[in-house]
Scaffold this active site. Structure first.
Site, PDB file in Angstrom:
ATOM      1  CG  ASN A   1     -27.343 -33.347 140.294  1.00 41.92           C
ATOM      2  OD1 ASN A   1     -27.324 -33.166 141.466  1.00 41.92           O
ATOM      3  ND2 ASN A   1     -26.645 -32.991 139.446  1.00 41.92           N
TER       4      ASN A   1
ATOM      5  CG  PHE B   1     -17.670 -38.633 146.262  1.00 42.04           C
ATOM      6  CD1 PHE B   1     -16.839 -37.624 146.579  1.00 42.04           C
ATOM      7  CD2 PHE B   1     -18.512 -39.210 147.350  1.00 42.04           C
ATOM      8  CE1 PHE B   1     -16.430 -37.429 148.114  1.00 42.04           C
ATOM      9  CE2 PHE B   1     -18.273 -39.006 148.631  1.00 42.04           C
ATOM     10  CZ  PHE B   1     -17.244 -38.040 149.043  1.00 42.04           C
TER      11      PHE B   1
END
Ligand SMILES: Cc1cc2nc3c(=O)[nH]c(=O)nc-3n(C[C@H](O)[C@H](O)[C@H](O)COP(=O)(O)O)c2cc1C
Length: 404
Positions: A214, A330
């Protein structure tokens, strides 16, 4: 390095080491971070670097040894005024000779008199020939200075001006800037705390040359690690493969590639940590079987990959964590930010979660800025700015709530 809200006063003492030629760049970078820089040169340093260049870059006169007793000095008593003016005193490069002077408490030079007179933190960067650095006299002087509260930043290993290779090089300018940022940090309220941070993406290899990943740059996790260090924490960073991590200083780093490696490192370090910040973007799946050789294009139009699920690191940490450990996650979301983040916080037993909309302008992957919502079980706060400013504000919020 955090951008200062106000200008900070740095007193830079340059001594007669060959690495003094690198100091103009340091001055220019300090100025671009809105620091005021006063510079003092020893007599030997005048032979190594031009006072004219340093004065031009600092925008101020440069103090020379002859100014110590000069009647045209401007400052009333130079060594006292300079010592009191400084918020931090830097000796870079520091010669073996000056280290000996400082350790013996002599005040014959302007630099050594400033050292005796200042109450500001002192950072000393020894740089010299390897044998000079290893000499018992130099070792003893540096150790004594360290015992008296001077921060000694070790030189680096590499090729030296004398033609040999060894430990004695002045560290890179970016590292010196990191140390100055640390010394000038207004808050040390994480002192004694152990912070474990994960950052960056993971690479899940399909064959020797291709992987699933990613676009995480690791910048937010690195900012969390760096600002925790500025606040005095002991920091361990588990870092996935990132392209430009910047200067990695002040923390222990484990470099990992895959989610499985990250999983192992996190669990190994978990008992050590008071606080775990899970900022890495870990791949959910890996290839069921990694091909030994490069996959070739086949006749079929499509290719099917068989994937296996990676372990859920946050959930595992949540299940294993002790009462006294803080777990921060997160959530990079593209929709229903608050709901998705709150649900992740519950599922993974996090104490707080930092949610951001990665599709919003100036946010998310690769950007230098961020806009986040810090969500607790009983409240919320929002922060925006550079990733370091946001990270520092998060630590500020956690400490003011006495969570750490
Ligand atoms: C070309 C040259 C390079 C030098 N480089 C260094 C050095 O890197 N580190 C060091 O400790 N001394 C070095 N020296 C020796 C110092 O300049 C010498 O010890 C001097 O007295 C130091 O004075 P100061 O500490 O007042 O600046 C060098 C000397 C010369 C001639």
């Amino acid at each position: 390095m955090l951008s200062w809200k106000t200008s900070r006063r740095v007193l830079l003492c340059v001594t007669g080491g060959i690495a003094a030629y690198k100091i103009p760049e340091l001055v220019s970078r300090l100025r671009s971070r809105s620091c005021e820089v006063e510079i003092v040169l020893t007599k030997a340093a005048e032979a190594m670097v031009s006072p004219l260049v340093l004065g031009t870059l600092s925008g101020r006169r440069v103090w020379l040894q002859d100014d110590f007793f000069s009647s045209e000095r401007g400052f009333e008593i130079p060594h006292i005024c300079l010592a009191e003016w400084a918020e931090v005193v830097i000796l870079a490069p520091c010669t073996a000779n000056t280290a000996a002077d400082l350790a013996s408490g002599r005040g014959e030079s302007l630099v050594s008199a400033i050292f005796l007179a200042t109450r500001a933190p002192v950072l000393l960067f020894p740089a010299m020939n390897e044998h000079m650095y290893e000499h018992p006299a130099t070792c003893q002087n540096l150790r004594l200075l360290e015992q008296r509260g001077v921060r000694i930043v070790e030189p680096e290993y590499g090729s030296l001006a004398c033609g040999c290779e060894g430990k004695g090089r002045l560290p890179e300018t970016s590292l010196i800037l990191e140390e100055i940022a640390w010394a000038l940090s207004p808050k040390r309220n994480l002192k004694g705390r152990r912070v474990l941070v994960t950052a960056g993406p993971t690479h899940e290899y399909l064959d020797p040359v291709r992987f699933l990943s990613n676009p995480s740059s690791g910048k937010m996790g690195l900012a969390m690690a760096r600002t925790a260090w500025y606040r005095g924490a002991e920091v361990r960073l588990i870092l996935g493969p990132v392209n430009t991590p910047g200067v990695l200083h002040g923390m222990e780093i484990s470099f990992v590639v895959s989610a499985l490696e990250m999983y192992e490192q996190v669990l190994d370090n978990l008992p050590w940590a008071d606080c775990v910040v899970k900022a890495a973007a870990v791949g959910d799946y890996r290839a069921k079987a990694r091909a030994e050789h490069k996959l070739k294009r086949e006749k079929e139009e499509t290719l099917s990959l068989s994937l296996a699920q990676n372990p859920d690191i946050a959930a595992e940490v949540g299940a294993r964590k002790r009462e006294d450990q803080l777990l921060i996650g997160f959530a990079a979301e593209t929709n229903d930010l608050r709901e998705n983040a709150r649900s992740k916080m519950e599922r993974k037993k996090l104490d707080a979660i930092i949610a951001n909309d990665v599709l919003a302008p100036g946010c998310g992957f690769g950007s230098d800025t961020n806009e986040v919502r810090l969500i607790f079980r009983d409240g919320e706060a929002s922060f925006s700015g550079s990733k370091e400013e946001v990270a520092d504000a998060i630590w500020g919020s956690l400490t003011s709530r006495k969570m750490l």
